[in-house]
Design a protein around this motif. Structure first.
Motif, mmCIF file in Angstrom:
data_model
loop_
_atom_site.group_PDB
_atom_site.id
_atom_site.type_symbol
_atom_site.label_atom_id
_atom_site.label_comp_id
_atom_site.label_asym_id
_atom_site.label_seq_id
_atom_site.Cartn_x
_atom_site.Cartn_y
_atom_site.Cartn_z
ATOM 1 N N GLU A 798 35.916 33.151 30.012
ATOM 2 C CA GLU A 798 35.935 34.859 30.715
ATOM 3 C C GLU A 798 35.898 35.232 31.511
ATOM 4 O O GLU A 798 35.883 34.635 32.985
ATOM 5 N N ARG A 800 35.882 37.841 34.975
ATOM 6 C CA ARG A 800 35.137 38.974 35.336
ATOM 7 C C ARG A 800 36.143 39.017 36.659
ATOM 8 O O ARG A 800 36.433 38.408 37.455
ATOM 9 N N ALA A 818 40.382 42.268 29.298
ATOM 10 C CA ALA A 818 39.027 41.378 27.704
ATOM 11 C C ALA A 818 39.339 41.557 27.010
ATOM 12 O O ALA A 818 38.870 40.598 25.840
ATOM 13 N N ARG A 821 42.385 39.980 25.511
ATOM 14 C CA ARG A 821 41.768 38.164 25.578
ATOM 15 C C ARG A 821 41.342 38.268 23.825
ATOM 16 O O ARG A 821 41.135 37.356 23.497
ATOM 17 N N ARG A 822 39.968 38.690 23.822
ATOM 18 C CA ARG A 822 39.686 38.969 22.753
ATOM 19 C C ARG A 822 39.587 39.192 21.695
ATOM 20 O O ARG A 822 39.461 38.053 20.410
ATOM 21 N N THR A 844 33.374 30.733 33.204
ATOM 22 C CA THR A 844 33.613 32.220 33.776
ATOM 23 C C THR A 844 33.865 32.133 35.483
ATOM 24 O O THR A 844 34.299 31.238 35.440
#
Length: 847
Positions: A798, A800, A818, A821-822, A844
């Protein structure tokens, strides 16, 4: 949460131990330096081995070695030029015939709508209007497709590959301008990578190269330019089917009683649904009929044009005088400027001559255009102009009105098929652009289906296919007329041409090193004409021209955001990588239990131990006896030969049984092998690397033996125990290097590959590889691990933005990137990894 904290602590230790003086890792020509190593490595002598005495530490100066990453590339002799386009005369003619069905479909269907759009802006009031418009069309075709593409742009190919990405990859090879810093010196040994720099004007080219590499703003501008061109091509993939199919079907409007605009829209949508529905079957099964249909179409265009020219008014040949262009603008002024937006439609599809070059050859495309396409298009437009001289009120549906009544239905059928083929070509080109964007790291991962076993360029992307279909249906349903669609169509086409002009100019400066005066003439002549056409097309922004701009902005945002997030993620991995010193502190057991098996840890780093490996060490009770860090990397070449696919390097001493593997693919390559084939190729390449590593160590030993013999005062055979003790500095120590040198030498210095000629030149006293217990033990351990099976270790990462990041970066990374990517294809599925053998761990990345 505790595991994440633990990995952060490891990363902190890495930062302090892998750096010198507290500095971060440095990049040199796109590759990073893993760990600081002494110039004189310390060798351990193993006590009790071969009776060579007690444990000692000696210093031995190591001769300069070739990087082990060069192993696979050096192995292929004479592999250069395997994409050569050398062909016989008949083969070239055959290819030229085939180009009609693939390359010239879009360009060949332009007579369906060019004059109809031009004279919708300029009413026909005198013969000057007709002759001026015809002269504009003729010289536009002669200047841009013929002079620019046929004689200049086609030569700027990348090992036979064309298109925007081919130009970008060509520039990336000569100048390190790729935003993802994963370039390695070993990449330059790929067969297709090798460059031949011309000598004239070298200082100027070198200055341009240094400017591009040193200024991040220029790199970003170049990337945005390429992405904008790609976005325009995708926009063409939406507008071409809508424009071509609607233009072909509109011929029924007026021919059949009561067949109005609504009927044209409904029939066009039905054809578009059928066209996109058959994409999943691929074009291979119907490819054989493409070229005959288009050949018949061009024959029809030329024959009907010649018929109208002779029957109605042959005096339109006066349009060869460019003075009529001046008279056309003088008479119509602003309306003439607006009509340029319709005139540019006569060259739609010209970019396909360069984009589809990889399937054919330069000579084949040149022959097809100059001998068939160009004369047939000129005859078609001259015939329509001759018909308009006699029937000026037929401008709205000039193509079908100029067709003799007896030939209407055959020509309508051929025109519809030609329009579908033209649409097919642009849809396939869109798939190729998306695939190449994914290889460049500028597009989210999507499912790709290969529809041909022989031609790797024939692919099908389901998500893009249905997206294009929905957009095409929306365009046809909203605009409902070819005139409004044409306003949008021209902007997309001219935008791609301007991008190509800019990139080819850079190629001429950087790579060809052409005379500066000739270089300036190229953008001044062609770029000026394209900018004029673009300004005229932009003049119609409110009347439909906004559509390609909206498409371009949308796709550009997606592509640049994905690239921006990917680069930040890679840089985060580089900063958090685990140092070799830390691994040495853990020992060969890695602080856990080693169990039989091969663990393939996928990561994006081309050097260094990824921080995610620390997560696996913390979370797993045991780790595999053999660990391979696998990096799938795309290099700026069209195709990487299978023999040059894998590069290996040892990580840590030999008893760790850890390796790094870089699997290299070109932007046109296809990862067709399943996981079983990939595993087999990987193990075969690893065995080859181990054997050649042993050969190199044996060669190095014998070279040192010769050096010591030349300065020794004693006979080589007088090595009795005792004496002056110099034996321990000579034979025993160097023999130990074959058997266990890498026990204390770090991975980046071990495992050099040399050429076969050097190995064959070894003295007769060389130790046979079959008698090398170190190599045999390692191969035996590898076989045992292979028998236990493969496990794929993947990071579920993930990304961030850091808390102190500015607001826009947080918005882009935390939400937009994000979201992409999901919803994109998972990495395991994209790499054909079996889901039953996968171990995932969360990670992360703070960027």
């Amino acid at each position: 949460m505790d595991e994440h904290d633990g990995i952060e602590e490891i990363s902190v230790r890495v930062g302090s131990s892998a750096s010198t003086g507290g500095s971060d890792s440095r990049w040199v020509d796109g590759t990073e330096l893993d760990a600081e190593l002494p110039s004189y490595p310390v060798l351990d002598e193993i006590e009790g081995r071969q009776g060579y005495g007690s444990l000692r530490r000696r210093l031995l100066k190591r001769p300069k070695r070739v990087d082990s990453f060069d192993g696979e590339a050096m192995e292929i002799a004479g592999a250069h030029g395997h994409n050569s386009k050398d062909q016989t005369c008949w083969q070239t003619i055959t290819l030229a015939f085939q180009t009609l069905g693939v390359v010239y479909g879009d360009l060949g269907t332009s007579p369906l709508y060019v004059f109809a759009d031009v004279f919708s802006k300029v009413p026909i009031k005198s013969e000057v209007d007709i002759l001026g418009a015809l002269s504009l069309v003729m010289y536009t075709i002669a200047l841009l497709p013929l002079a620019k593409y046929i004689f200049v742009v086609l030569k700027a190919n990348d090992n036979g590959e064309g298109g925007t990405f081919a130009l970008y990859s060509l520039i990336c090879r000569y100048a390190n301008v790729n935003t993802l810093p994963n370039r390695q010196a070993a990449d330059e040994h790929i067969s297709n990578f090798r460059l031949k720099l011309p000598t004239p004007e070298f200082e100027r080219a070198l200055h341009i190269k240094e400017s591009l590499e040193s200024r991040s703003s220029l790199k970003t501008f170049l990337l945005l330019l390429v992405l904008m061109g790609t976005s325009m091509i995708i926009g063409d993939g939406i507008l071409t089917p809508a424009m071509s199919v609607t233009s072909a079907v509109s011929g029924l409007n007026g021919e059949i009683q009561g067949f109005g605009t609504s009927a044209v829209v409904i029939v066009s949508i039905m054809i578009l649904v059928g066209l996109f529905s058959i994409q999943q079957f691929g074009t291979g099964k119907v490819g054989f009929m493409f070229s005959p249909v288009l050949a018949l179409w061009f024959f029809s265009l030329g024959s009907i044009g010649l018929y109208n020219l002779v029957k109605h008014d042959i005096s339109v040949l006066r349009a060869f005088n460019p003075a009529y262009i001046y008279l056309f603008f003088k008479r119509n002024s602003k309306d003439a400027w607006s009509a340029l937006g319709g005139c540019v439609l006569c060259i739609t599809g010209a970019e396909a001559m360069f984009a589809d070059l990889g399937h054919f050859s330069v000579r084949a495309i040149q022959i097809a255009f100059t001998c068939v396409v160009f004369p047939c298009l000129l005859l078609a437009y001259m015939g329509q102009a001759a018909y308009l001289m006699k029937y000026p009120n037929s401008a709205e549906r000039i193509f079908y009105d100029s067709v003799p009544d007896a030939l209407f239905w055959p020509v309508f059928v051929i025109a519809t098929l030609a329009a579908m083929i033209a649409s097919q070509a642009m849809i396939s080109a869109t798939f190729s652009c998306v695939k190449q964007s994914m290889a460049l790291g500028c597009f989210p991962r999507l499912k790709i289906i290969h529809t041909s076993r022989r031609q790797m360029g024939r692919i099908y992307i389901p998500v893009m296919n249905w997206f294009l279909m929905i957009m095409c249906i929306a365009v046809v349903a909203i605009f409902q007329s070819t005139t409004d669609i044409a306003n949008a169509y021209g902007i997309a086409e001219v935008g791609v041409m301007i991008v190509s002009t800019t990139l080819v100019t850079l190629v001429m400066l950087l790579i060809w090193q052409t005379n500066l005066l000739l270089v300036l003439c190229f953008p001044l002549v062609f770029g000026s004409v394209e900018l004029i056409y673009l300004s005229a097309a932009l003049f119609k922004t409110k009347e439909g021209g906004w559509l390609p701009l909206a498409f371009a902005i949308c796709f550009l945002s997606v592509m640049y955001t994905w690239n921006y997030g990917s680069v930040l993620k890679y840089q985060s991995e580089v900063k958090g990588k685990i140092s070799t010193d830390f691994m040495l502190e853990l020992g060969s057991t890695l602080g856990t239990v080693r169990v039989p098996g091969i663990g393939l840890l996928y990561n994006e780093l081309v050097q260094g131990i990824p921080s995610i490996f620390g997560q696996f060490l913390l979370g797993l009770p045991a780790i595999h006896s053999t660990v391979v860090f696998v990096c799938i990397k795309y290099v700026p070449v069209p195709v990487v030969p299978q023999e040059e696919r894998f590069l290996f390097r040892r990580v840590c001493p030999k008893d760790y049984h850890m390796f790094r593997c870089v699997a290299r693919y070109g932007y046109k390559d296809v990862q067709k092998e399943d996981h079983h084939a990939f595993e087999q190729l990987l193990v075969e390449s690893l065995v080859k690397f181990l054997r050649r590593e042993a050969q190199d160590l044996a060669l190095e030993m014998n070279l040192n033996e010769l050096e010591f013999d030349s300065v020794s005062v004693r006979s080589r055979d007088s090595g009795a125990p005792g004496g002056d003790g110099n034996d321990d500095l000579r034979i025993p120590l160097m023999r130990d290097r074959i058997l266990g040198e890498a026990d204390t030498v770090t991975s980046e210095e071990a495992g050099t590959v040399t050429s076969e000629e050097a190995v064959s030149a070894l003295p007769s006293s060389d130790v046979s590889l079959d008698e090398d217990p170190s190599l045999e033990y390692e191969l035996s351990a590898l076989r045992e691990a292979m028998d236990s099976g493969f496990t794929y270790m993947l990071a579920h990462g993930e990304v961030r933005a850091k808390k102190n990041s500015f607001f826009l970066k947080k918005l882009v990374i935390n939400y937009f990137y994000a979201f992409l990517r999901r919803n994109c294809r998972a990495g395991a599925a994209n790499m054909r990894v079996p889901h039953l053998n996968v171990i995932r761990v969360g990670m992360t990345y703070m960027v």
